[in-house]
Design an enzyme around this catalytic site. Structure first.
Site, mmCIF file in Angstrom:
data_model
loop_
_atom_site.group_PDB
_atom_site.id
_atom_site.type_symbol
_atom_site.label_atom_id
_atom_site.label_comp_id
_atom_site.label_asym_id
_atom_site.label_seq_id
_atom_site.Cartn_x
_atom_site.Cartn_y
_atom_site.Cartn_z
ATOM 1 N N MET A 115 0.782 -1.364 -0.045
ATOM 2 C CA MET A 115 0.119 0.062 0.210
ATOM 3 C C MET A 115 0.938 1.465 -0.098
ATOM 4 O O MET A 115 0.415 2.512 0.466
ATOM 5 C CB MET A 115 -0.962 0.122 1.123
ATOM 6 C CG MET A 115 -1.847 -1.362 1.240
ATOM 7 S SD MET A 115 -3.043 -1.383 -0.122
ATOM 8 C CE MET A 115 -4.260 -0.061 0.311
ATOM 9 N N GLN B 270 4.335 0.300 9.857
ATOM 10 C CA GLN B 270 5.062 -1.045 9.028
ATOM 11 C C GLN B 270 6.106 -0.484 8.448
ATOM 12 O O GLN B 270 6.486 0.337 7.670
ATOM 13 C CB GLN B 270 3.940 -1.316 7.789
ATOM 14 C CG GLN B 270 4.256 -2.601 7.005
ATOM 15 C CD GLN B 270 3.314 -3.007 6.025
ATOM 16 O OE1 GLN B 270 3.364 -2.834 4.783
ATOM 17 N NE2 GLN B 270 2.120 -3.411 6.627
ATOM 18 N N CYS C 260 5.735 -7.855 0.308
ATOM 19 C CA CYS C 260 5.648 -6.785 -0.774
ATOM 20 C C CYS C 260 6.538 -7.599 -1.778
ATOM 21 O O CYS C 260 7.435 -7.699 -1.579
ATOM 22 C CB CYS C 260 6.046 -5.497 -0.322
ATOM 23 S SG CYS C 260 5.811 -4.369 -1.667
ATOM 24 N N LYS D 251 4.282 -9.488 8.334
ATOM 25 C CA LYS D 251 3.373 -9.868 7.501
ATOM 26 C C LYS D 251 4.273 -10.520 6.309
ATOM 27 O O LYS D 251 5.137 -10.058 5.792
ATOM 28 C CB LYS D 251 2.722 -8.339 6.685
ATOM 29 C CG LYS D 251 1.611 -8.701 5.838
ATOM 30 C CD LYS D 251 1.225 -7.412 5.542
ATOM 31 C CE LYS D 251 -0.104 -7.657 4.464
ATOM 32 N NZ LYS D 251 0.512 -7.885 3.180
ATOM 33 N N GLY E 154 -5.683 -11.180 1.640
ATOM 34 C CA GLY E 154 -5.756 -11.739 0.341
ATOM 35 C C GLY E 154 -7.245 -12.150 -0.063
ATOM 36 O O GLY E 154 -7.631 -13.137 0.600
ATOM 37 N N GLY E 155 -7.779 -11.468 -1.098
ATOM 38 C CA GLY E 155 -9.027 -11.848 -1.718
ATOM 39 C C GLY E 155 -10.180 -11.802 -0.915
ATOM 40 O O GLY E 155 -11.216 -12.245 -1.207
ATOM 41 N N GLY F 221 -6.695 -4.707 2.426
ATOM 42 C CA GLY F 221 -6.043 -3.542 1.758
ATOM 43 C C GLY F 221 -6.930 -2.877 0.869
ATOM 44 O O GLY F 221 -7.700 -2.117 1.026
ATOM 45 N N ARG F 222 -6.623 -3.392 -0.509
ATOM 46 C CA ARG F 222 -7.281 -2.373 -1.385
ATOM 47 C C ARG F 222 -8.592 -2.466 -1.609
ATOM 48 O O ARG F 222 -9.338 -1.657 -1.944
ATOM 49 C CB ARG F 222 -6.808 -3.031 -2.781
ATOM 50 C CG ARG F 222 -5.311 -2.309 -3.377
ATOM 51 C CD ARG F 222 -4.518 -3.290 -4.209
ATOM 52 N NE ARG F 222 -3.305 -2.452 -4.588
ATOM 53 C CZ ARG F 222 -2.246 -2.429 -3.587
ATOM 54 N NH1 ARG F 222 -2.365 -3.331 -2.497
ATOM 55 N NH2 ARG F 222 -1.186 -2.081 -3.836
#
Length: 342
Positions: A1, A53, A83, A122, A195-196, A216-217
Site C-alpha cells: 500500500m 509498517q 511486498c 506480514k 488476500g482476496g 487492503g485495496r
C-alpha cells in the site's frame, strides 16, 4: 500500500471505523535513519490504534528505526515480508525475505530488544518455486521463536520473476486452508489472514478460522465498507441491515463525516498541503450509491485545480443520495468464490 495509506488516508479511514487497526504504508528503515522523520512517521492522534509498517533486512538498521519511531507513539511495529514490488526486491527486503527465514528472525529479535510494543510480521505463504506447505511452517516457527507477537499471512505465493505486483495480487491462487492449518499448528500465536477478502461478510467468515482479517485495496477502493466494521467485527452496536456489498449503511452519519473531512482539509491546506492530498483517498467512498459517479468526478477532476478549497467536499457529498444507501451489487464469479472460500 505504498503511496496509498498515508496519514491523510488513515485519518479518513478512522472516521469510518473507530476500532479497525490502521497500518501505515511501508516505510523503509534507511529512509527513517536518513530522511525527513516527521514526514515519514508523523500522524494525527485520531489515527490510533495505528501500526507502523517497516521494510528492511538489516537487523541493526531496523532496530534503530524502531528506536526513532518511539517518539511518534505508534501502537505496534510490523515488518513487511510480503511486498513483491521490484523496488522492494532491489533493496533486499519485502517478499524476497521469505527465502531467508533466519535473517527475518534476526530482524524480529533485534526490533524486540529495543521496544516494548508488539512486533509483528506480514508475509506470503511462499515465493517462486517454494513449496508453501513445507516452507511456511519453518518460517513461522523461526519468527515466532524470535519473538513475533503476531503474523499476518497473505494467502498467496509471490512470484518475484515474471509477475507484476498487480498480478501478484490476483494470479497466484489463494490457499486459505494452509493459513488455517498454520493457525492450528501455532495455536498460541495470533495469526491473521489477508488476500482476496472483498467484503465484511467474507471477513466475518474468516474469523471462524483465524484471529484477524486484513483488508487492503478492498477497503481503500470501497471505503464505505469500513462503516460496518465496528458492528460486524467488534459488536459495538446492533448491526444494521448490511448492504449486499458487505459494508456501508444508510444509517451512518455521512454529514458529520463531510464536516469532519472539510475541517481536516482546511487544516492540511493551512499547513501547506493541497486539497487533493486529502480527497484522493475519498474517491471510492460511495460505491453503489445513487450519484456516486458524479461524486467521483467532482473529487477527481476538480480537487487539483488552483484556488479550490474544502467546500468542494460538500459539493461532492451533495451529489450523492445519502438517504437510500448503496444499491445491491452483482458479484462476479471470482468475488463470490473468494467470499464462499471464507
Amino acid at each position: 500500500m505504498i503511496d496509498w495509506t498515508d496519514r491523510h488516508c488513515r485519518y479518513f479511514h478512522r472516521q469510518l471505523s473507530g476500532r479497525a487497526v490502521l497500518f501505515t504504508e511501508m516505510v523503509v528503515a534507511d529512509a527513517i535513519l536518513h530522511g525527513p522523520r516527521e514526514r515519514l512517521l508523523g500522524h494525527d492522534a485520531a489515527e490510533h490504534p495505528v501500526t507502523l509498517q517497516l521494510g528492511g533486512s538489516d537487523p541493526a538498521k531496523l532496530a534503530e528505526a524502531v528506536r526513532i519511531a518511539a517518539d511518534f507513539a505508534y501502537d505496534e511495529i510490523n515488518l513487511n515480508v510480503g511486498c513483491p514490488s521490484d523496488r522492494v526486491q532491489s533493496g533486499t527486503f519485502g517478499a524476497c525475505l521469505m527465502k531467508t527465514p533466519e535473517l527475518v528472525a534476526e530482524c524480529v529479535a533485534a526490533m524486540k530488544r529495543v521496544t516494548t510494543l508488539p512486533v509483528t510480521v506480514k508475509c506470503r505463504i511462499g515465493v517462486d518455486d517454494q513449496q508453501p506447505e513445507q516452507v511456511l511452517p519453518e518460517f513461522l516457527a523461526r519468527v515466532i521463536e524470535a519473538g513475533s507477537d503476531a503474523v499476518w499471512i497473505h494467502a498467496r505465493k509471490a512470484w518475484l520473476q515474471g509477475l507484476s505486483p498487480k498480478e501478484n495480487r490476483e494470479i497466484p491462487p489463494l490457499d486459505y486452508d494452509l493459513v488455517y492449518a498454520m493457525k492450528r499448528e501455532f495455536s498460541k500465536t495470533f495469526i491473521g489472514i489477508n488476500g482476496g477478502i472483498a467484503d465484511l461478510d467474507a471477513a466475518v467468515a474468516q474469523l471462524a478460522h483465524v484471529d484477524g482479517v486484513m483488508l487492503g485495496r478492498a477497503a481503500y477502493q470501497n471505503a464505505g465498507l469500513l462503516t460496518g466494521v465496528d458492528a460486524a467485527i467488534y459488536g459495538e452496536t446492533p448491526l444494521p441491515d448490511a448492504s449486499p456489498q458487505g459494508g456501508g449503511t444508510a444509517s451512518f452519519d455521512w454529514l458529520a463525516l463531510r464536516d469532519t473531512m472539510m475541517a481536516y482539509a482546511e487544516r492540511v491546506m493551512a499547513d501547506g498541503g493541497r486539497l487533493h492530498h486529502v480527497t484522493r483517498h475519498m474517491v471510492g467512498l460511495f460505491q453503489g450509491f445513487s450519484g456516486a459517479r458524479r461524486y467521483r468526478q467532482i473529487l477527481s477532476s476538480e480537487a487539483t485545480k488552483a484556488g479550490v478549497g474544502p467546500k468542494l467536499i460538500a459539493e461532492a457529498f451533495a451529489a450523492v443520495d445519502l438517504s437510500a444507501g448503496p444499491k445491491p451489487a452483482v458479484r462476479d464469479g471470482a468475488t463470490e468464490a473468494a467470499r464462499l472460500a471464507g
